[in-house]
Design a protein around this motif. Structure first.
Motif, short mmCIF file in Angstrom:
data_model
loop_
_atom_site.label_atom_id
_atom_site.label_comp_id
_atom_site.label_asym_id
_atom_site.label_seq_id
_atom_site.Cartn_x
_atom_site.Cartn_y
_atom_site.Cartn_z
N PRO A 96 71.79 -49.45 -11.18
CA PRO A 96 71.14 -49.80 -12.37
C PRO A 96 70.04 -48.76 -12.83
O PRO A 96 69.84 -48.33 -14.13
N VAL A 97 69.44 -48.44 -11.86
CA VAL A 97 68.58 -47.27 -12.02
C VAL A 97 69.02 -46.00 -12.60
O VAL A 97 68.58 -45.27 -13.32
N LYS A 98 70.28 -45.70 -11.63
CA LYS A 98 70.79 -44.17 -12.02
C LYS A 98 71.51 -44.42 -13.28
O LYS A 98 71.44 -43.35 -14.09
N ARG A 99 72.13 -45.42 -13.83
CA ARG A 99 72.60 -45.52 -14.92
C ARG A 99 71.62 -45.37 -16.16
O ARG A 99 71.89 -44.88 -17.14
N PRO A 138 59.88 -39.40 -14.46
CA PRO A 138 61.07 -40.44 -13.93
C PRO A 138 62.03 -39.63 -12.82
O PRO A 138 62.49 -40.24 -12.12
N GLU A 139 62.13 -38.31 -13.13
CA GLU A 139 62.80 -37.53 -12.36
C GLU A 139 62.58 -37.72 -10.74
O GLU A 139 63.14 -37.88 -10.03
N ARG A 140 61.00 -37.50 -10.68
CA ARG A 140 60.75 -37.56 -9.30
C ARG A 140 60.83 -39.10 -8.67
O ARG A 140 61.44 -39.03 -7.59
N ALA A 141 60.35 -40.11 -9.57
CA ALA A 141 60.39 -41.45 -9.16
C ALA A 141 61.99 -41.82 -8.64
O ALA A 141 62.12 -42.47 -7.54
N VAL A 142 62.92 -41.40 -9.45
CA VAL A 142 64.21 -41.65 -9.19
C VAL A 142 64.83 -40.93 -8.09
O VAL A 142 65.56 -41.49 -6.96
N THR A 143 64.18 -39.67 -7.77
CA THR A 143 64.75 -39.29 -6.74
C THR A 143 64.12 -39.57 -5.29
O THR A 143 64.65 -39.74 -4.25
N GLU A 144 62.82 -40.12 -5.39
CA GLU A 144 62.04 -40.72 -4.23
C GLU A 144 62.91 -42.08 -3.87
O GLU A 144 63.07 -42.57 -2.71
N LEU A 145 63.26 -42.74 -5.15
CA LEU A 145 63.92 -44.20 -4.62
C LEU A 145 65.29 -43.87 -3.89
O LEU A 145 65.35 -44.56 -3.09
N GLY A 146 65.85 -42.91 -4.52
CA GLY A 146 67.27 -42.40 -3.83
C GLY A 146 67.05 -42.18 -2.24
O GLY A 146 68.25 -42.51 -1.66
N ALA A 147 66.13 -41.39 -2.06
CA ALA A 147 65.72 -41.05 -0.93
C ALA A 147 65.56 -42.20 0.08
O ALA A 147 66.17 -42.46 1.39
#
Length: 128
Positions: free
Chosen positions: A59-62, A77-86
């Motif tokens: 859901p976050v990626k979409r 947001p880019e940084r936050a989503v990247t950190e979440l992905g890691a």
């Protein structure tokens, strides 16, 4: 309405109940075959965790792909989503390691049983 979050919460509640049920021994929880069954079920559960963990990111990626992720305090947001992905990748990897360990536990408990000799509750008719 059932949601993925509610389903995961129910799973957590069931594990909590399992923890409560296994604090002490008793009927259905006193011999090695009981442990074998429980370990097998836990191994099954843990084996599904990597996929479940990875799918929490969908859901976050979409939302991010549509430019709609907001971060409290005006964060990037880019940084936050990247950190979440890691973090998701790390958690899924650790879950895979746990799954392998659970499979080893299941294999290790598999040959264990109960020596019933001299136990009256297991005596065949006419045995003492």
């Amino acid at each position: 309405m059932t949601t993925p979050g509610r389903t995961a919460s129910k799973a957590g509640d069931l594990i909590r109940q399992f923890n409560h049920d296994t604090i002490t021994t008793g009927d259905g929880w006193q011999y090695p075959p009981h442990a074998y069954d429980a370990i097998g079920s836990l191994a099954y559960l843990v084996g599904m965790l990597p996929q479940a963990i990875e799918q929490t990111l969908l859901p976050v990626k979409r939302t991010h792909e549509h430019g709609r992720v907001a971060v409290d305090g005006g964060g990037d947001p880019e940084r936050a989503v990247t950190e979440l992905g890691a973090a998701v990748a790390t958690a899924a990897g650790l879950a895979r390691s746990l799954s392998r360990s659970m499979d080893q536990m299941h294999a290790a408990v598999s040959p264990l049983g109960l020596d019933t000799r001299g136990m009256p509750e297991f005596a065949e008719d006419g045995e003492v």
